[in-house]
Design an enzyme around this catalytic site. Structure first.
Site, PDB file in Angstrom:
ATOM      1  N   LYS A 160      -5.902   3.925 -51.990  1.00  0.00           N
ATOM      2  CA  LYS A 160      -4.538   4.438 -51.802  1.00  0.00           C
ATOM      3  C   LYS A 160      -4.630   5.894 -51.364  1.00  0.00           C
ATOM      4  O   LYS A 160      -4.446   6.827 -52.158  1.00  0.00           O
ATOM      5  CB  LYS A 160      -3.716   4.256 -53.084  1.00  0.00           C
ATOM      6  CG  LYS A 160      -2.221   4.289 -52.823  1.00  0.00           C
ATOM      7  CD  LYS A 160      -1.442   3.671 -53.957  1.00  0.00           C
ATOM      8  CE  LYS A 160       0.037   3.949 -53.864  1.00  0.00           C
ATOM      9  NZ  LYS A 160       0.717   3.357 -52.720  1.00  0.00           N
TER      10      LYS A 160
ATOM     11  N   GLU B 109      -0.355  -6.809 -44.545  1.00  0.00           N
ATOM     12  CA  GLU B 109       0.631  -6.336 -45.530  1.00  0.00           C
ATOM     13  C   GLU B 109       1.660  -5.472 -44.821  1.00  0.00           C
ATOM     14  O   GLU B 109       1.571  -5.254 -43.608  1.00  0.00           O
ATOM     15  CB  GLU B 109      -0.061  -5.548 -46.640  1.00  0.00           C
ATOM     16  CG  GLU B 109      -0.743  -4.285 -46.139  1.00  0.00           C
ATOM     17  CD  GLU B 109      -1.426  -3.475 -47.248  1.00  0.00           C
ATOM     18  OE1 GLU B 109      -1.057  -3.601 -48.424  1.00  0.00           O
ATOM     19  OE2 GLU B 109      -2.320  -2.678 -46.895  1.00  0.00           O
TER      20      GLU B 109
ATOM     21  N   LEU C 141      -3.911  -3.258 -49.689  1.00  0.00           N
ATOM     22  CA  LEU C 141      -3.991  -2.542 -50.952  1.00  0.00           C
ATOM     23  C   LEU C 141      -3.691  -3.550 -52.069  1.00  0.00           C
ATOM     24  O   LEU C 141      -2.770  -4.360 -51.946  1.00  0.00           O
ATOM     25  CB  LEU C 141      -2.932  -1.431 -50.979  1.00  0.00           C
ATOM     26  CG  LEU C 141      -2.900  -0.606 -52.268  1.00  0.00           C
ATOM     27  CD1 LEU C 141      -4.077   0.353 -52.331  1.00  0.00           C
ATOM     28  CD2 LEU C 141      -1.591   0.177 -52.371  1.00  0.00           C
TER      29      LEU C 141
HETATM   30  N1  PLP Z   1       0.583  -1.909 -49.610  1.00  0.00           N
HETATM   31  C1  PLP Z   1       0.743  -0.640 -49.178  1.00  0.00           C
HETATM   32  C2  PLP Z   1       0.177  -0.250 -47.849  1.00  0.00           C
HETATM   33  C3  PLP Z   1       1.430   0.288 -49.965  1.00  0.00           C
HETATM   34  O1  PLP Z   1       1.572   1.549 -49.527  1.00  0.00           O
HETATM   35  C4  PLP Z   1       1.966  -0.127 -51.202  1.00  0.00           C
HETATM   36  C5  PLP Z   1       2.684   0.805 -52.050  1.00  0.00           C
HETATM   37  O2  PLP Z   1       2.879   1.943 -51.756  1.00  0.00           O
HETATM   38  C6  PLP Z   1       1.790  -1.453 -51.599  1.00  0.00           C
HETATM   39  C7  PLP Z   1       1.086  -2.314 -50.786  1.00  0.00           C
HETATM   40  C8  PLP Z   1       2.337  -1.942 -52.905  1.00  0.00           C
HETATM   41  O3  PLP Z   1       1.628  -1.404 -53.980  1.00  0.00           O
HETATM   42  P1  PLP Z   1       2.296  -1.223 -55.426  1.00  0.00           P
HETATM   43  O4  PLP Z   1       2.830  -2.574 -55.803  1.00  0.00           O
HETATM   44  O5  PLP Z   1       1.175  -0.795 -56.284  1.00  0.00           O
HETATM   45  O6  PLP Z   1       3.374  -0.213 -55.278  1.00  0.00           O
END
Ligand code: PLP
Length: 285
Positions: free
Chosen positions: A149, A182, A207
């Site tokens: 992240k 995603e 992610l």
């Molecule tokens: N995918 C990406 C690229 C993201 O930036 C995020 C969240 O910011 C997610 C997925 C979802 O992650 P989370 O459920 O931990 O917020």
């Protein structure tokens, strides 16, 4: 009430909250971040977010700036000082401040920590979820380490802007083989055969969303089948439902992809139920 940010040890009004011009986050996007939902003044799934943060730091060889307990205290304090009941808390850690040079700064350079919080429009979010959102698709053009992240989000920024200009809320990246990876800031899902929810495995191309992890638990408890496998845009268009997940949106039904209706063009029962039940399964202390 003026908003308060935590910046490297100090709680400051936003107008005074600033970082050094040679912060590596500013110059190289050399940092990581987390976004956590706040519900009734409490962080949602904080443990999992901090686990992922520590992993992101490790993967990028950024030292841990403070103990987990100290960090949790800062997060709670920023939420408190901003009077956030329902909203989001944002945490960013960069490799710190150093004379500009691509290679890592000297050992001992302190990572820079920024935390902000803001209220969310809960009613607005619920209204949006009742209508569902549109997404567009764009070619995947990110680096392969999207499992980290990182604050390096230029492709995501461009994709999101393209979505906005198309009247959509999110952009789904599509890899070279035609599979959805995603969203620009969310994980992507479809529902097939009524009760099977499908999402890409977290081993490559996405992610590992915290919301995604919790949705697995909700789905299991509700008797849905979860299939972790890639899906194509055509499959998504033929699906019963589609939805996206993130701490910022929880479970958000997707009703249009590239201008075409998904299912009957309305939020479906599976996404709606997952959204409704989500906080029964997330950790809120
Ligand atoms: N995918 C990406 C690229 C993201 O930036 C995020 C969240 O910011 C997610 C997925 C979802 O992650 P989370 O459920 O931990 O917020």
């Amino acid at each position: 009430m003026s908003r308060i940010a935590y910046v490297n040890g100090r709680y400051l009004p936003h107008r005074h909250a600033s970082v050094h011009v040679e912060d590596r986050g500013y110059q190289f996007a050399d940092g990581v971040y987390e976004v956590c939902e706040v519900l009734n003044g409490h962080l949602v799934d904080e443990r999992r977010h901090l686990d992922r943060l520590e992993r992101s730091l490790r993967e990028l060889f950024i030292p841990t700036p403070m103990s987990r307990i100290a960090l949790a205290n800062v997060l709670a304090e920023v939420v408190r000082r901003n009077g956030v009941r329902d909203g989001l808390v944002y945490l960013q850690i960069t490799r710190g401040v150093a004379r500009r040079d691509h290679a890592f700064p000297p050992a001992g350079t302190k990572p820079a920590v920024v935390v902000t919080a803001r209220r969310s429009d809960r009613k607005g979010q619920e209204a949006l979820a009742a209508k569902g959102v549109a997404v567009i698709t764009v070619p995947e053009n990110r680096w392969p380490r999207v499992d980290i992240k990182s604050t390096s989000l230029l492709p995501n920024v461009l994709a999101k802007q393209q979505a906005k200009e198309a009247g959509a809320r999110e952009a789904w990246f599509v890899d070279g083989a035609g599979f959805v990876t995603e969203g620009a800031s969310t994980n992507a899902w479809i529902v097939t055969g009524g009760k099977t929810i499908v999402t890409r495995p977290a081993e490559s191309g996405i992610l590992r969303g915290i919301t995604r992890t919790v949705v697995f638990e909700v789905a299991a408890a509700l008797g849905y089948t979860v299939e972790e496998r890639p899906f194509t845009v055509a499959e998504a268009l033929a699906a019963d439902e589609a939805f996206i997940t993130a701490a910022t949106t929880v479970v958000m039904p997707v009703v249009r992809i590239d201008g075409h209706a998904v299912g009957d063009g309305k939020p479906g029962p599976v996404a709606t139920t997952l959204r409704l039940k989500f906080h029964d399964f997330s950790e809120i202390f």
